[in-house]
Design an enzyme around this catalytic site. Structure first.
Site, mmCIF file in Angstrom:
data_model
loop_
_atom_site.group_PDB
_atom_site.id
_atom_site.type_symbol
_atom_site.label_atom_id
_atom_site.label_comp_id
_atom_site.label_asym_id
_atom_site.label_seq_id
_atom_site.Cartn_x
_atom_site.Cartn_y
_atom_site.Cartn_z
ATOM 1 N N SER A 24 -39.380 13.651 -25.216
ATOM 2 C CA SER A 24 -38.425 13.930 -26.291
ATOM 3 C C SER A 24 -38.218 15.423 -26.471
ATOM 4 O O SER A 24 -37.456 15.857 -27.329
ATOM 5 C CB SER A 24 -38.915 13.312 -27.603
ATOM 6 O OG SER A 24 -40.224 13.770 -27.901
ATOM 7 N N ASN A 111 -48.521 10.913 -35.262
ATOM 8 C CA ASN A 111 -47.702 10.057 -36.123
ATOM 9 C C ASN A 111 -47.434 10.701 -37.487
ATOM 10 O O ASN A 111 -46.306 10.709 -37.968
ATOM 11 C CB ASN A 111 -48.383 8.688 -36.310
ATOM 12 C CG ASN A 111 -48.499 7.938 -34.987
ATOM 13 O OD1 ASN A 111 -47.878 8.326 -34.005
ATOM 14 N ND2 ASN A 111 -49.308 6.875 -34.962
ATOM 15 N N THR A 156 0.231 5.364 -54.351
ATOM 16 C CA THR A 156 -0.677 4.247 -54.092
ATOM 17 C C THR A 156 -0.046 3.499 -52.929
ATOM 18 O O THR A 156 1.188 3.456 -52.833
ATOM 19 C CB THR A 156 -0.841 3.312 -55.308
ATOM 20 O OG1 THR A 156 0.427 2.758 -55.644
ATOM 21 C CG2 THR A 156 -1.399 4.058 -56.536
ATOM 22 N N HIS A 157 -0.852 2.979 -52.039
ATOM 23 C CA HIS A 157 -0.323 2.363 -50.807
ATOM 24 C C HIS A 157 0.489 3.362 -49.988
ATOM 25 O O HIS A 157 1.340 2.958 -49.198
ATOM 26 C CB HIS A 157 0.542 1.136 -51.117
ATOM 27 C CG HIS A 157 -0.066 0.173 -52.087
ATOM 28 N ND1 HIS A 157 -0.755 -0.954 -51.710
ATOM 29 C CD2 HIS A 157 -0.108 0.197 -53.442
ATOM 30 C CE1 HIS A 157 -1.190 -1.594 -52.787
ATOM 31 N NE2 HIS A 157 -0.810 -0.911 -53.857
ATOM 32 N N SER A 278 1.032 23.945 -28.540
ATOM 33 C CA SER A 278 1.139 23.011 -27.428
ATOM 34 C C SER A 278 1.533 23.789 -26.184
ATOM 35 O O SER A 278 2.263 24.776 -26.264
ATOM 36 C CB SER A 278 2.189 21.943 -27.743
ATOM 37 O OG SER A 278 2.738 21.420 -26.548
ATOM 38 N N LYS A 284 5.243 23.531 -31.710
ATOM 39 C CA LYS A 284 4.113 22.815 -32.288
ATOM 40 C C LYS A 284 3.099 23.698 -32.997
ATOM 41 O O LYS A 284 2.771 24.791 -32.537
ATOM 42 C CB LYS A 284 3.388 22.055 -31.179
ATOM 43 C CG LYS A 284 4.174 20.882 -30.652
ATOM 44 C CD LYS A 284 4.114 19.702 -31.586
ATOM 45 C CE LYS A 284 3.325 18.603 -30.937
ATOM 46 N NZ LYS A 284 3.147 17.476 -31.848
ATOM 47 N N ASN A 286 -0.330 22.202 -34.298
ATOM 48 C CA ASN A 286 -1.069 20.950 -34.453
ATOM 49 C C ASN A 286 -2.304 21.132 -35.343
ATOM 50 O O ASN A 286 -3.013 22.132 -35.214
ATOM 51 C CB ASN A 286 -1.488 20.408 -33.084
ATOM 52 C CG ASN A 286 -0.295 19.936 -32.274
ATOM 53 O OD1 ASN A 286 0.662 19.403 -32.831
ATOM 54 N ND2 ASN A 286 -0.335 20.141 -30.971
ATOM 55 N N GLU A 291 -7.852 16.948 -37.559
ATOM 56 C CA GLU A 291 -8.029 15.727 -36.763
ATOM 57 C C GLU A 291 -9.476 15.582 -36.314
ATOM 58 O O GLU A 291 -10.033 14.482 -36.294
ATOM 59 C CB GLU A 291 -7.104 15.767 -35.539
ATOM 60 C CG GLU A 291 -5.632 15.706 -35.870
ATOM 61 C CD GLU A 291 -4.778 16.085 -34.661
ATOM 62 O OE1 GLU A 291 -4.318 17.239 -34.594
ATOM 63 O OE2 GLU A 291 -4.600 15.236 -33.783
ATOM 64 N N TYR A 318 -46.400 2.973 -36.996
ATOM 65 C CA TYR A 318 -45.562 3.711 -36.058
ATOM 66 C C TYR A 318 -45.291 2.908 -34.793
ATOM 67 O O TYR A 318 -46.176 2.242 -34.254
ATOM 68 C CB TYR A 318 -46.240 5.040 -35.680
ATOM 69 C CG TYR A 318 -45.445 5.842 -34.656
ATOM 70 C CD1 TYR A 318 -44.441 6.712 -35.060
ATOM 71 C CD2 TYR A 318 -45.681 5.696 -33.283
ATOM 72 C CE1 TYR A 318 -43.698 7.431 -34.128
ATOM 73 C CE2 TYR A 318 -44.948 6.414 -32.346
ATOM 74 C CZ TYR A 318 -43.959 7.276 -32.767
ATOM 75 O OH TYR A 318 -43.217 7.987 -31.859
ATOM 76 N N GLN A 323 -39.064 7.466 -32.172
ATOM 77 C CA GLN A 323 -38.693 8.734 -31.537
ATOM 78 C C GLN A 323 -37.167 8.841 -31.427
ATOM 79 O O GLN A 323 -36.633 9.938 -31.314
ATOM 80 C CB GLN A 323 -39.341 8.794 -30.146
ATOM 81 C CG GLN A 323 -39.005 10.022 -29.357
ATOM 82 C CD GLN A 323 -39.943 10.201 -28.176
ATOM 83 O OE1 GLN A 323 -41.102 10.567 -28.336
ATOM 84 N NE2 GLN A 323 -39.455 9.904 -26.977
ATOM 85 N N LYS A 326 -34.404 11.038 -34.030
ATOM 86 C CA LYS A 326 -34.052 12.456 -34.183
ATOM 87 C C LYS A 326 -32.679 12.837 -33.673
ATOM 88 O O LYS A 326 -31.906 13.493 -34.382
ATOM 89 C CB LYS A 326 -35.121 13.303 -33.499
ATOM 90 C CG LYS A 326 -36.463 13.281 -34.232
ATOM 91 C CD LYS A 326 -37.507 14.012 -33.472
ATOM 92 C CE LYS A 326 -38.754 13.231 -33.129
ATOM 93 N NZ LYS A 326 -38.872 11.817 -33.400
HETATM 94 N N1 ARG Z 1 -42.479 12.303 -29.928
HETATM 95 C C1 ARG Z 1 -42.969 11.320 -30.829
HETATM 96 C C2 ARG Z 1 -41.877 10.883 -31.804
HETATM 97 O O1 ARG Z 1 -40.927 11.547 -31.870
HETATM 98 C C3 ARG Z 1 -44.114 11.858 -31.602
HETATM 99 C C4 ARG Z 1 -45.069 10.825 -32.096
HETATM 100 C C5 ARG Z 1 -45.747 10.209 -30.954
HETATM 101 N N2 ARG Z 1 -46.783 9.340 -31.399
HETATM 102 C C6 ARG Z 1 -47.355 8.488 -30.598
HETATM 103 N N3 ARG Z 1 -48.268 7.738 -31.096
HETATM 104 N N4 ARG Z 1 -46.974 8.354 -29.339
HETATM 105 O O2 ARG Z 1 -41.966 9.881 -32.445
#
Ligand code: ARG
Length: 459
Positions: A24, A111, A156-157, A278, A284, A286, A291, A318, A323, A326
């Site tokens: 990751s 974790n 409205t509408h 354009s 144009k 734009n 958008e 966990y 993971q 993120k």
């Molecule tokens: N890279 C992991 C995550 O984003 C970190 C936690 C990993 N924990 C584990 N028990 N493998 O969740």
């Protein structure tokens, strides 16, 4: 060779694809600052509780500061064999300070570490969203101040409904974004509890001080249940929910800008800074930025549905699935912050055309409701009957290709004999908006009060 962090019970190295699916670091490197802050708080607490020596804690502190500066100056080497940001930082720490680095992970797990890092990141994203929303609110407020009494069509509408003022319309968005700001503030308040010290899931046998780490990291308190602490991603979901609603608001405003800036409407002119030309059509201008604000909503909503889907079947505590929390949060936060900034820029430069707005305000028999209200007031007709009479007057005007105000009095009297010359006083758009003085209504004096309230509140 097997992994340096957990290789004790392994004899074979992971498959290359295992590394690819597992790593990751390509994205969680964005947690570097938070990871170092978390580790510093943890090490200081381990020393204060006598779990680590002061010497080791000091070595760790200095090593972490070195790593922080390496990351800030871009010299840190991220390695995907080391999986994630936590192991990358820890491995570098070991290179820098040797043995004490291996003591840092006492009474901690990745974790609770990742839960803490990510919470810190999302908390900051809430603060950034709040500041960006306030900047947009100020730009909208300036628009409202400039045109507090400019009449324009209210729809409205997307059909002519009743005339309103430009200031009133702008202030509607101020209210919407104020609620968005409130949602980020609420989410921030709720997420501000510290998972650190939950360890893997069950807590730890070491005599740690969770209040100390929580306070050091700016949290209100430690999370009360260690299983919950490592399982919970509500904070990210709430952030995404607030972001989704905010993005939808941005998208609605963007859509209005797109419509309003057409040659057919010409209600507003976006500045050159926020439009593009354009390559083939020389005329144009734009509204690309508007958008794209509208389109980026898809990213934010996608992130929200995506993370809900990741979480929905996970047993406690966990799981590695988490993971996947993120990237989508990062992507949504990037899209939201860019959209808020672009919209603020567009609104700051925007020129509404009061003449065009006024000319359009009366179109589509926009003062028909004023006429019906007059029949109620002047002739004491029940509103339903007044509505019917007005409908007939509109039909007559429409058939004659005229506005209501251009119908001769005699023709009106054919439809209702009680109508007098005084009716013409209520058919103008300026009179119409001025009459809507109810609290929150479109009358310029009410709009100015709304503006003044927000001016005071926003400083
Ligand atoms: N890279 C992991 C995550 O984003 C970190 C936690 C990993 N924990 C584990 N028990 N493998 O969740």
């Amino acid at each position: 060779t097997s992994n340096a962090m957990w290789g004790g019970r392994f004899s074979e190295a992971p498959d290359a694809l295992m590394e690819a699916i597992n790593a990751s670091i390509a994205f969680d490197r964005r947690l570097a600052r938070q990871d170092i802050a978390g580790s510093r708080a943890h090490a200081a607490m381990l020393a204060a509780t006598g779990i680590l020596t002061d010497r080791d804690a000091e070595a760790i502190r200095e090593g972490l500061l070195t790593i922080l500066s390496e990351i800030e100056t871009g010299t840190f080497r991220f390695d995907s064999a080391l999986e994630d940001i936590h192991m990358n930082v820890e491995a570098r720490l070991a290179e820098l300070i040797g043995e004490p680095a291996k003591r840092l992970h006492t009474a901690r797990s990745r974790n609770d570490q990742v839960a803490t890092d990510f919470r810190l990141w999302v908390r900051e994203a809430c603060d950034e969203a709040i500041a960006a929303i306030e900047a947009l609110m100020r730009a909208l407020l300036a628009q409202a101040e400039a045109g507090a009494d400019w009449v324009m069509p209210g729809f409205t509408h997307l059909q002519s409904a009743q005339p309103v003022t430009w200031g009133h319309h702008m202030m509607a968005y101020v209210e919407m974004f104020a609620r968005d700001r409130g949602r980020f503030a609420d989410a921030r308040r709720r997420m501000n509890e510290c998972p650190l010290g939950a360890a893997a899931l069950a807590g730890t046998s070491f005599p740690i001080d969770r209040d100390m780490t929580a306070a050091a990291l700016g949290f209100d308190r430690p999370m009360a249940n260690s299983i919950d602490a490592v399982s919970d991603r509500d904070f990210a979901l709430e952030y995404l929910a607030a972001a989704s609603i905010c993005a939808v608001h941005l998208s609605r405003l963007a859509e209005e800008l797109v419509i309003w800036s057409t040659a057919q409407f010409r209600f507003v002119r976006l500045s050159d800074r926020w439009t593009t030309g354009s390559s083939i059509m020389p005329q144009k201008r734009n509204p690309d930025a508007a958008e794209l604000v509208r389109a980026k909503t898809g990213r934010v909503l996608g992130a929200s549905v995506g993370l809900l889907t990741v979480m929905k079947g996970l047993p406690l505590a966990y799981s590695k699935d988490m993971q996947e929390d993120k990237e989508r949060v990062f992507d949504a936060a990037d899209a939201l912050s860019l959209s808020l900034a672009a919209m603020t820029g567009m609104m700051a430069d925007l020129r509404a055309d009061p003449e065009r707005l006024a000319a359009a305000a009366g179109a589509g028999f926009a003062t028909a409701t004023d006429l019906a209200d007059w029949l109620v007031r002047a002739l004491n007709l029940p509103f339903r009957e007044a509505h019917h009479v007005t409908g007939a007057l509109v039909a007559r005007a429409e058939a004659a290709g005229r506005d209501l105000a251009d119908l001769p009095l005699e023709e009106m009297q054919q439809i209702h004999p009680g109508i007098t010359e005084a009716v013409f006083d209520v058919l103008g758009v300026a009179q119409s908006v001025a009459s809507r003085r109810s609290y929150g209504g479109t009358a310029p004096e009410r709009v100015r009060e709304q503006i003044a309230r927000w001016r005071a509140a926003l400083g």
